[in-house]
Design an enzyme around this catalytic site. Structure first.
Site, PDB file in Angstrom:
ATOM      1  N   ARG A  32      -6.670 -12.875  -2.352  1.00 29.79           N
ATOM      2  CA  ARG A  32      -6.925 -11.773  -1.431  1.00 29.79           C
ATOM      3  C   ARG A  32      -8.401 -11.407  -1.438  1.00 29.79           C
ATOM      4  NH1 ARG A  32      -1.584  -8.609  -0.825  1.00 29.79           N
ATOM      5  NH2 ARG A  32      -0.109 -10.036  -1.798  1.00 29.79           N
ATOM      6  N   SER A 198       8.340  -1.808   5.888  1.00 26.74           N
ATOM      7  CA  SER A 198       6.980  -1.921   6.403  1.00 26.74           C
ATOM      8  C   SER A 198       6.573  -3.319   6.828  1.00 26.74           C
ATOM      9  CB  SER A 198       5.984  -1.419   5.358  1.00 26.74           C
ATOM     10  OG  SER A 198       6.031  -2.223   4.190  1.00 26.74           O
ATOM     11  N   HIS A 226       6.883   5.097   5.350  1.00 33.18           N
ATOM     12  CA  HIS A 226       6.330   4.618   6.618  1.00 33.18           C
ATOM     13  C   HIS A 226       6.904   5.373   7.814  1.00 33.18           C
ATOM     14  CE1 HIS A 226       4.048   1.234   4.946  1.00 33.18           C
ATOM     15  NE2 HIS A 226       5.035   1.171   4.053  1.00 33.18           N
ATOM     16  N   THR A 254       5.038   9.815   1.341  1.00 31.15           N
ATOM     17  CA  THR A 254       3.633   9.703   0.960  1.00 31.15           C
ATOM     18  C   THR A 254       2.791  10.654   1.795  1.00 31.15           C
ATOM     19  OG1 THR A 254       1.780   8.171   0.670  1.00 31.15           O
ATOM     20  CG2 THR A 254       3.132   7.861   2.619  1.00 31.15           C
ATOM     21  N   LYS A 257      -0.425   7.966   4.332  1.00 30.19           N
ATOM     22  CA  LYS A 257      -0.302   7.145   5.535  1.00 30.19           C
ATOM     23  C   LYS A 257      -0.424   8.044   6.760  1.00 30.19           C
ATOM     24  CE  LYS A 257       1.958   3.189   3.403  1.00 30.19           C
ATOM     25  NZ  LYS A 257       1.686   3.543   1.997  1.00 30.19           N
ATOM     26  N   THR A 286      -0.198  12.517 -16.400  1.00 27.61           N
ATOM     27  CA  THR A 286      -1.273  12.059 -15.525  1.00 27.61           C
ATOM     28  C   THR A 286      -1.981  13.229 -14.868  1.00 27.61           C
ATOM     29  OG1 THR A 286      -1.811  10.454 -13.791  1.00 27.61           O
ATOM     30  CG2 THR A 286       0.097  11.839 -13.401  1.00 27.61           C
ATOM     31  N   THR A 287      -3.262  13.055 -14.571  1.00 25.74           N
ATOM     32  CA  THR A 287      -4.054  14.090 -13.921  1.00 25.74           C
ATOM     33  C   THR A 287      -3.470  14.425 -12.554  1.00 25.74           C
ATOM     34  OG1 THR A 287      -6.056  13.379 -15.059  1.00 25.74           O
ATOM     35  CG2 THR A 287      -6.353  14.653 -13.037  1.00 25.74           C
ATOM     36  N   THR A 372       4.085 -10.224  -1.137  1.00 29.45           N
ATOM     37  CA  THR A 372       4.451  -9.106  -0.272  1.00 29.45           C
ATOM     38  C   THR A 372       5.597  -9.490   0.648  1.00 29.45           C
ATOM     39  OG1 THR A 372       2.148  -8.366  -0.345  1.00 29.45           O
ATOM     40  CG2 THR A 372       3.546  -7.401   1.341  1.00 29.45           C
TER      41      THR A 372
END
Length: 418
Positions: A32, A198, A226, A254, A257, A286-287, A372
């Site tokens: 990639r 997706s 999505h 999310t 997006k 985690t922060t 993917t």
């Protein structure tokens, strides 16, 4: 003895392992390459491409900022105002450094968006799936997870990390799902699936899956990553559009997006969300999301709850692009969503098509290959936005036609000449 051990260890050619792994990717045409770009506020989907020979302007056709909200003036203002007021970062975890009021406000907005009692924000959609699924399943004794075969890697990792028994049902196959549910009828279980997939752009039969979940007493966990912001009267996703939100136990989404910011979340009933908050390592250690990002996300969600203009414009441009691509004979997969997959079926050809689009036509569409998508189904994934003009769509179709002819790729039957 210790000296010899150290000397033997130093003699191992560690670098060769990494060289071999990368060489394999290059051989399989799966290496990639990240294109160095700058997005231009006010000119999306245009961007600046930093090449070894200088800077060139390109048009992005594969962004997941589906509605261009990442450049919306109100969202940028909310982010910058919050940064000036609260600072750049969150200061640490929510458990130790304090529970930012901006995130509390964001979680309330998300709960309202999905008609749920509560929501919990994570640093990304990947983390919300990975942590949400694994934590929920671990808290259910003897839980079995039934996972759609096309689920995203974040969901697969969540299932794996739960340590629970898992079974995979064929993609969107209700008969196979019921067969498996019947097999585990007496055990606690959770069905894990997506609303919009997706890579193929297809949609799950949400109501039918919920019918089976109710019949066999299973929890439902849906990934709307999505779809949130994109569908429904208020942008609550496919479940919003299908009036199915109240039938689903956990809705995941999310902020990175269609909402144009960053972060992920789950929404559900209050006790379930509180249990994840209390037991999930991916949340506890985690922060937290910065207040500035949280405020920007709140502004975006509130805007899309009250505005369908962006959704309507985007759907119109998707329809135009799909029709023109089909007329030109470009092999577009049949989907009902905003995602337009163009099938190529070969990693080398897919990479070559992407590179020619960029270097000759200044069009940026990343190649999608294994892992993917399965080998032999390599493709380009096109995502028109409200800001892709009719002229840009024509340029895209003309450019793809030239690429197909240059590389000798197969056109669809019934192609009409320009």
């Amino acid at each position: 003895m210790e000296v010899n051990l150290i000397q033997n260890t130093k003699s191992i050619a560690y670098q060769s392992f990494f060289d071999a792994a990368l060489s394999k990717l290059h051989t399989e045409q799966r290496y990639r390459i990240f294109t160095d770009i700058e997005r231009k506020v006010g000119e999306f989907p245009k961007a600046l491409w930093h090449t070894p020979n200088g800077i060139e302007e390109i048009v992005i056709w594969c962004s997941n900022d589906y509605l261009g909200m990442g450049q919306h003036a109100d969202i940028i203002r909310a982010l910058t105002d919050a940064a000036e007021k609260y600072g750049a970062g969150a200061g640490g975890t929510r458990n130790i450094s304090g529970n930012s009021h901006s995130i509390v406000t964001l979680e309330n907005e998300l709960a309202d968006l999905h008609n749920k009692e509560a929501a919990l924000v994570f640093t990304s959609g990947y983390v919300s799936n990975q942590t949400g699924i694994s934590t929920i399943a671990r808290l259910i004794p003897d839980c079995v997870i039934l996972s759609d075969a096309s689920n995203h890697n974040s969901m697969i990792e969540g299932v794996r990390q739960s340590g629970c028994e898992k079974v995979i049902f064929r993609h969107n196959d209700l008969e196979h799902l019921e067969e498996l549910l019947r097999k585990y009828a007496e055990r606690p279980k959770m069905i894990v699936f997506e609303s919009v997939y997706s890579m193929d752009g297809d949609v799950s039969p949400i109501h039918a899956i919920c019918d089976l979940a109710e019949k066999y007493a299973a929890l439902t966990y849906i990934d709307e990553v999505h779809a949130v912001g994109m569908y429904g009267n208020r942008g609550g996703g496919i479940a919003d559009r299908e009036d199915a939100m109240e039938r689903l136990d956990i809705i995941e989404g999310t902020l990175g997006k269609a909402f144009g910011v960053m972060g992920g979340y789950i929404a559900g009933n209050r006790n379930l969300i509180d249990a994840v908050r209390s037991f999930a390592p991916g949340f506890i250690f985690t922060t937290a999301l910065s207040p500035a990002l949280a405020e920007a996300a709140v502004a975006s969600i509130r805007h899309l709850k009250n505005s369908s203009e962006e959704r309507n414009r985007q759907q119109a441009q998707v329809k135009k692009a799909r029709q023109l691509l089909r007329t030109a004979g470009i092999p577009v997969m049949d989907t009902e969503t905003h995602i337009i997959p163009v099938m190529i079926g070969d990693a080398e050809s897919c990479k070559a098509a992407s590179e020619r689009l960029l270097h000759k036509h200044h069009i940026y569409i990343q190649p999608i290959n294994y892992p993917t998508v399965p080998k032999g189904t390599e493709r380009l994934r096109i995502t028109p936005s409200p800001f892709h003009t009719d002229h840009m769509i024509k340029q895209l179709v003309d450019s793809l036609t030239e690429v197909w002819e240059y590389l000798g790729l197969k056109f669809e039957a019934g192609r009409k000449s320009a």
